[in-house]
Design an enzyme around this catalytic site. Structure first.
Site, PDB file in Angstrom:
ATOM      1  N   LYS A   1      85.692  38.796  33.012  1.00  0.00           N
ATOM      2  CA  LYS A   1      86.524  40.000  33.062  1.00  0.00           C
ATOM      3  C   LYS A   1      87.988  39.661  33.320  1.00  0.00           C
ATOM      4  O   LYS A   1      88.892  40.264  32.718  1.00  0.00           O
ATOM      5  CB  LYS A   1      85.992  40.939  34.133  1.00  0.00           C
ATOM      6  CG  LYS A   1      84.613  41.508  33.808  1.00  0.00           C
ATOM      7  CD  LYS A   1      84.081  42.393  34.915  1.00  0.00           C
ATOM      8  CE  LYS A   1      82.717  42.963  34.545  1.00  0.00           C
ATOM      9  NZ  LYS A   1      82.152  43.823  35.604  1.00  0.00           N
TER      10      LYS A   1
ATOM     11  N   SER B   1      79.556  48.836  36.718  1.00  0.00           N
ATOM     12  CA  SER B   1      80.880  48.387  37.153  1.00  0.00           C
ATOM     13  C   SER B   1      82.015  49.285  36.693  1.00  0.00           C
ATOM     14  O   SER B   1      83.169  49.074  37.071  1.00  0.00           O
ATOM     15  CB  SER B   1      81.138  46.959  36.657  1.00  0.00           C
ATOM     16  OG  SER B   1      81.236  46.942  35.241  1.00  0.00           O
TER      17      SER B   1
ATOM     18  N   GLY C   1      74.607  31.406  29.634  1.00  0.00           N
ATOM     19  CA  GLY C   1      75.995  31.613  29.261  1.00  0.00           C
ATOM     20  C   GLY C   1      76.105  32.249  27.900  1.00  0.00           C
ATOM     21  O   GLY C   1      75.125  32.329  27.150  1.00  0.00           O
ATOM     22  N   PRO C   2      77.272  32.715  27.537  1.00  0.00           N
ATOM     23  CA  PRO C   2      77.471  33.349  26.230  1.00  0.00           C
ATOM     24  C   PRO C   2      77.316  32.349  25.102  1.00  0.00           C
ATOM     25  O   PRO C   2      77.341  31.131  25.310  1.00  0.00           O
ATOM     26  CB  PRO C   2      78.906  33.896  26.322  1.00  0.00           C
ATOM     27  CG  PRO C   2      79.556  33.069  27.374  1.00  0.00           C
ATOM     28  CD  PRO C   2      78.499  32.685  28.351  1.00  0.00           C
ATOM     29  N   PRO C   3      77.167  32.832  23.878  1.00  0.00           N
ATOM     30  CA  PRO C   3      77.020  31.919  22.729  1.00  0.00           C
ATOM     31  C   PRO C   3      78.265  31.070  22.520  1.00  0.00           C
ATOM     32  O   PRO C   3      79.387  31.507  22.748  1.00  0.00           O
ATOM     33  CB  PRO C   3      76.803  32.871  21.542  1.00  0.00           C
ATOM     34  CG  PRO C   3      76.366  34.159  22.149  1.00  0.00           C
ATOM     35  CD  PRO C   3      77.018  34.244  23.481  1.00  0.00           C
ATOM     36  N   GLY C   4      78.048  29.849  22.081  1.00  0.00           N
ATOM     37  CA  GLY C   4      79.151  28.995  21.688  1.00  0.00           C
ATOM     38  C   GLY C   4      79.801  28.200  22.791  1.00  0.00           C
ATOM     39  O   GLY C   4      80.818  27.550  22.552  1.00  0.00           O
ATOM     40  N   VAL C   5      79.206  28.190  24.002  1.00  0.00           N
ATOM     41  CA  VAL C   5      79.825  27.430  25.091  1.00  0.00           C
ATOM     42  C   VAL C   5      79.255  26.025  25.205  1.00  0.00           C
ATOM     43  O   VAL C   5      79.679  25.254  26.064  1.00  0.00           O
ATOM     44  CB  VAL C   5      79.674  28.175  26.440  1.00  0.00           C
ATOM     45  CG1 VAL C   5      80.423  29.483  26.413  1.00  0.00           C
ATOM     46  CG2 VAL C   5      78.204  28.407  26.783  1.00  0.00           C
ATOM     47  N   GLY C   6      78.269  25.676  24.365  1.00  0.00           N
ATOM     48  CA  GLY C   6      77.773  24.299  24.348  1.00  0.00           C
ATOM     49  C   GLY C   6      76.480  24.068  25.080  1.00  0.00           C
ATOM     50  O   GLY C   6      76.218  22.944  25.512  1.00  0.00           O
ATOM     51  N   LYS C   7      75.625  25.089  25.215  1.00  0.00           N
ATOM     52  CA  LYS C   7      74.373  24.911  25.953  1.00  0.00           C
ATOM     53  C   LYS C   7      73.422  23.977  25.209  1.00  0.00           C
ATOM     54  O   LYS C   7      72.854  23.053  25.804  1.00  0.00           O
ATOM     55  CB  LYS C   7      73.707  26.271  26.192  1.00  0.00           C
ATOM     56  CG  LYS C   7      74.551  27.252  26.975  1.00  0.00           C
ATOM     57  CD  LYS C   7      73.798  28.540  27.259  1.00  0.00           C
ATOM     58  CE  LYS C   7      73.483  29.303  25.986  1.00  0.00           C
ATOM     59  NZ  LYS C   7      74.688  29.769  25.283  1.00  0.00           N
ATOM     60  N   THR C   8      73.237  24.223  23.919  1.00  0.00           N
ATOM     61  CA  THR C   8      72.291  23.407  23.136  1.00  0.00           C
ATOM     62  C   THR C   8      72.802  21.986  22.966  1.00  0.00           C
ATOM     63  O   THR C   8      72.048  21.011  23.132  1.00  0.00           O
ATOM     64  CB  THR C   8      72.048  24.047  21.773  1.00  0.00           C
ATOM     65  OG1 THR C   8      71.584  25.394  21.953  1.00  0.00           O
ATOM     66  CG2 THR C   8      71.019  23.261  20.990  1.00  0.00           C
TER      67      THR C   8
END
Length: 811
Positions: A728, A685, A362-369
């Site tokens: 998108k 796309s 996922g993109p940065p800052g979504v809470g993966k870590t």
């Protein structure tokens, strides 16, 4: 002089001689050099009396103070045999040690020191090896005589005839190069056998350290190499025999060997590891402690015995508690939460199941870590995080072989050893940013680590024996999946974490970010509230991201400015609204509303996926008389340029369908430009967006400003599915787009989106680019109802229950 009270032949009150840097043992004849008026008067008085005196070592830390002199409480009762005056005013006396005495109390300090002493009785219980021990010590002392020691004939005779361990220890201790404090410790050791063991250790150490000097002297005295080797071999054999007989518990090397033996027995290693550790320990015993190889071998054994071969933390298998913790720490992310709860449910039913290997994309800052920490807290396991960004050396994963100087285990083994458990939650952060060079490919080394069928016998190059990683729960994180090698990607269960909607960001800010920012900036107990409109204004006007990292920074910036106002005693703010936000943070940084834009010819709105979420792009087309030339600018990648060429080719072959004169296409040079030229752009796309912009340019019909589109175009005009649909659509919603054109095969991609995303937005699903042209061009709207489009092509917004579809590509 005061009269002495005798017990048998030993007085209980004697004069006290404090000695600096010197310790006198019983049964030893030793000269004393005395200075100082008080000591000189004492020596003269002793000669006139019974010639008995107490000799005590004077030290820095007081045990008993007599007249300001700091002396030990255990000393030697000696007889002064003769005294002679020296030229410097001092005296030379010869003392003969008699026995150990303990200083009980002080009786006088002037004109000299006088104290009451008590004889220390030595009792030695006979043991089986005592006679052998005494003989071995005498033998070892004779070996030491070849190293330059020259004791007196009297001492040699005493040592040869000594049959008492305490007496032998005292005789040998005099000739050892020990500090006075160490000799005082030997004097205070009352057990004769224990004292002999200590002396044997010091003598053995001295002989071993002096051995190179012995060989050098032998080389000088004897030119024959054979004689030198024979003598050295004989000395080594004698030393081994002495060491074996003495069994010196005080030898640090012996104590370390014994400690390793105990740790190997308690480590619960597999049989192969036990065999390797035992063999290495036997090798360690044969290496001299001063050798560099000793340190290498000892470090390897320390790593082996400290690994958690059988140590594991018990999992907390309460499903309801786990669900509550996951919801407490993170908002939304239902797919990840469901997967963790499924693991707990299966683990509760089947205890020996292997740990899952997840990959959160996922993109940065979504809470993966932070999600990894929450998972560890949920399971009750230790949490380990290793950042793989920029890692280029394969040895960082597998470790270095012990043949290299400074070798160490790889990061996997190091972190598990540090955690002290074999089943932690192990996060491999930024797995998509691993590099590779001449030192190897770290991603290839991860293939074994992340393979459930192989990692139960992971072999680190340094440890060189199998370690079980099957109980470890590995969680990898990545912003993009494409850079991850296919073989590594195949070993992981990929869970995509899309970006947050504006409504989700506002909810996260309300529940998590605002309380955290207030606490970090000293406003926890201050009654300051953020209005929902203020959070929405910050989200839309000061951030452009898929996650919430920048949103947290902007909220913290507001809190810092409020804290500054409070410290300057300015009027407090009870509520933060949009006006206050703009006052504190300045003018908005981003604008998403397209309402003021006009419908333009040759410019179409497209949708793009980026690492930070979705965004809108504009495709501009212009042309002039020429010979079919095509110019493309805007930092376009190869795939996007190919999409543009495919769109041009399609219009040239289907120009009649759209009322475009064929000679207009053949006699024109085209220029396709995508603004924000400093930002690289690529992907398939934008195919239908380029085709719509070209059609608008050649027909002269403007493109509707409130329509955005995305889809891959083929030469025959078919529209293929794309990826990143959610991001998108969120970008289109932020930009004020009212209608979005998507490939028909992406219909199922909208199933997981909340209904509020589609408020005031219509979705058109198409199979052919002609349908997109008819929808997007202003003068084609009326014709749209008569074309192949039917009601089923326009999604009614609320009816989106379609089977799930996995996008074939990514843009």
């Amino acid at each position: 002089m005061k009269s002495f009270k005798f017990v048998g032949a030993i007085p209980t009150v004697v004069p006290i001689f404090p000695l600096r840097d010197m310790v006198v043992f019983p049964n030893i004849l030793i000269p004393l050099f005395l200075r100082g008026s008080r000591v000189v008067r004492l020596a003269e008085s002793v000669v006139e009396g019974d010639n008995l005196v107490g000799l005590f070592y004077q030290q820095s830390r007081p045990r008993l103070s007599l007249g300001g002199d700091e002396i030990s409480t255990v000393g030697t009762l000696a007889r002064i045999q003769q005294v002679s005056r020296l030229d410097n005013g001092g005296l030379k006396a010869v003392a003969d040690g008699i026995c150990r005495v303990r200083l009980v109390k002080q009786l006088q300090t002037d004109p000299y020191l006088l104290g009451e002493v008590q004889v220390i009785e030595e009792k030695c219980e006979p043991v089986e090896l005592m006679h052998t021990l005494v003989q071995s010590m005498a033998t070892l002392f004779r070996i030491s005589l070849t190293m330059g020691r020259h004791p007196s004939e009297y001492s040699l005779t005493m040592i040869e005839k000594a049959d008492d361990p305490g007496k032998l220890a005292d005789l040998i201790a005099v000739y050892l190069p020990l500090k006075a404090s160490v000799k005082q410790s030997l004097l205070e050791t009352e057990d004769p056998l224990e004292r002999l063991r200590k002396v044997s250790y010091y003598l053995n150490t001295d002989v071993r350290n002096s051995q190179p000097k012995l060989v050098t002297q032998s080389d000088t005295a004897q030119g024959s190499p054979n004689l030198r080797r024979q003598k050295e071999m004989g000395l080594r054999q004698q030393m081994r025999a002495v060491q074996k007989d003495l069994a010196a518990e005080d030898d640090p090397q012996a104590a370390e060997i014994k400690e390793f033996q105990q740790k190997i027995a308690e480590a619960e290693m597999p049989d192969d590891a036990v065999e390797i550790a035992t063999r290495e320990l036997q090798r360690l015993e044969r290496i001299p402690p001063h050798s560099p190889e000793y340190t290498v071998s000892r470090t390897y054994l320390e790593v082996l015995v400290s690994l958690p071969w059988a140590t594991a933390t018990a999992d907390n298998l309460d499903i309801n508690r786990a669900y509550a913790i996951l919801n407490e720490d993170h908002y939304d992310l239902e797919k990840v939460k469901d997967r963790i709860l499924e693991f707990l449910a299966v683990h509760k039913l089947k205890q020996d199941n292997k740990g899952p290997i997840l990959c959160l994309v996922g993109p940065p800052g979504v809470g993966k870590t932070s999600l990894g920490r929450s998972i560890a807290r949920t399971l009750g396991r230790k949490f380990i995080r290793v950042s793989l960004g920029g890692l280029r050396d394969e040895a960082e994963i597998r470790g270095h072989r012990r043949t290299y100087i400074g070798a160490m285990p790889g990061r996997i083994i190091q972190e598990i050893r540090r955690a002290g458990t074999k089943n932690p939650v192990f996060m491999l952060d930024e797995v998509d940013k691993i590099g590779q060079d001449f030192r190897g490919d770290p991603s290839a080394a991860l293939l074994e680590v992340l393979d459930p069928e192989q990692n139960n016998a992971f072999v680190d190059h340094y440890v060189d024996t199998a370690f079980d990683l099957s109980n470890v729960m590995f969680i990898a994180t990545a912003n993009q999946l494409d850079p991850v090698p296919a073989a590594l990607r195949d070993r992981m269960e990929v869970i995509r974490i899309p970006g947050y909607t504006d409504e989700e960001k506002e909810k996260i800010a309300e529940l998590f970010l605002v309380p955290k920012a207030k606490e970090n900036n000293g406003l926890k107990d201050v009654d300051v509230k953020f209005a929902p409109e203020a959070i929405r204004f910050i989200t839309r006007s000061f951030t452009r991201e898929a996650g919430v990292r920048n949103l947290e920074r902007e909220i913290s910036a507001v809190c810092r400015k409020i804290a500054r106002e409070m410290t300057q005693e300015r009027p407090s703010r009870a509520e933060i609204g949009p006006e206050t936000v703009e006052e504190l943070l300045g003018p908005p940084k981003f604008f998403f509303d397209l309402a003021e834009e006009e419908d333009r010819v040759g410019m179409a709105t497209g949708l793009a996926w980026t690492e930070t979420g979705g965004d809108i792009i504009f495709i501009e087309v212009t042309g002039f008389r020429g010979k079919k030339g095509l110019t493309m600018t805007g930092s376009l990648g190869d795939v996007m340029q190919e999409s543009a060429k495919a769109a041009v080719s399609y219009l040239r072959t289907h120009c009649g369908m759209h009322g475009i004169p064929e000679n207009l296409l053949s006699e024109s040079d085209l220029h396709i430009h995508v603004p924000a030229g400093a930002i690289p752009k690529d992907g398939p796309s934008a195919g239908i967006t380029i085709a719509v912009a070209l059609a608008s340019f050649f027909t002269g019909m403007p493109v509707r400003r409130d329509v955005a589109m995305t889809g891959e175009l083929t030469l025959r005009g078919r529209v293929l599915p794309i990826g990143g649909v959610k991001e998108k659509l969120l970008a289109a919603r932020r930009a004020g787009v009212r209608e979005v054109i998507l490939p028909e095969k992406n219909r199922s991609s909208l199933r997981d989106l909340p209904d509020y995303v589609f408020e005031d937005m219509s979705i058109h699903f198409i199979n052919d680019v002609d349908e997109a042209i008819r929808i997007a061009l202003v003068n084609e709207i009326a014709a749209a109802s008569q074309c192949r489009l039917s009601d089923q092509h326009i999604l009614p917004l609320s009816n989106r229950q379609q089977p799930e579809y996995r996008a074939k590509g990514r843009d």
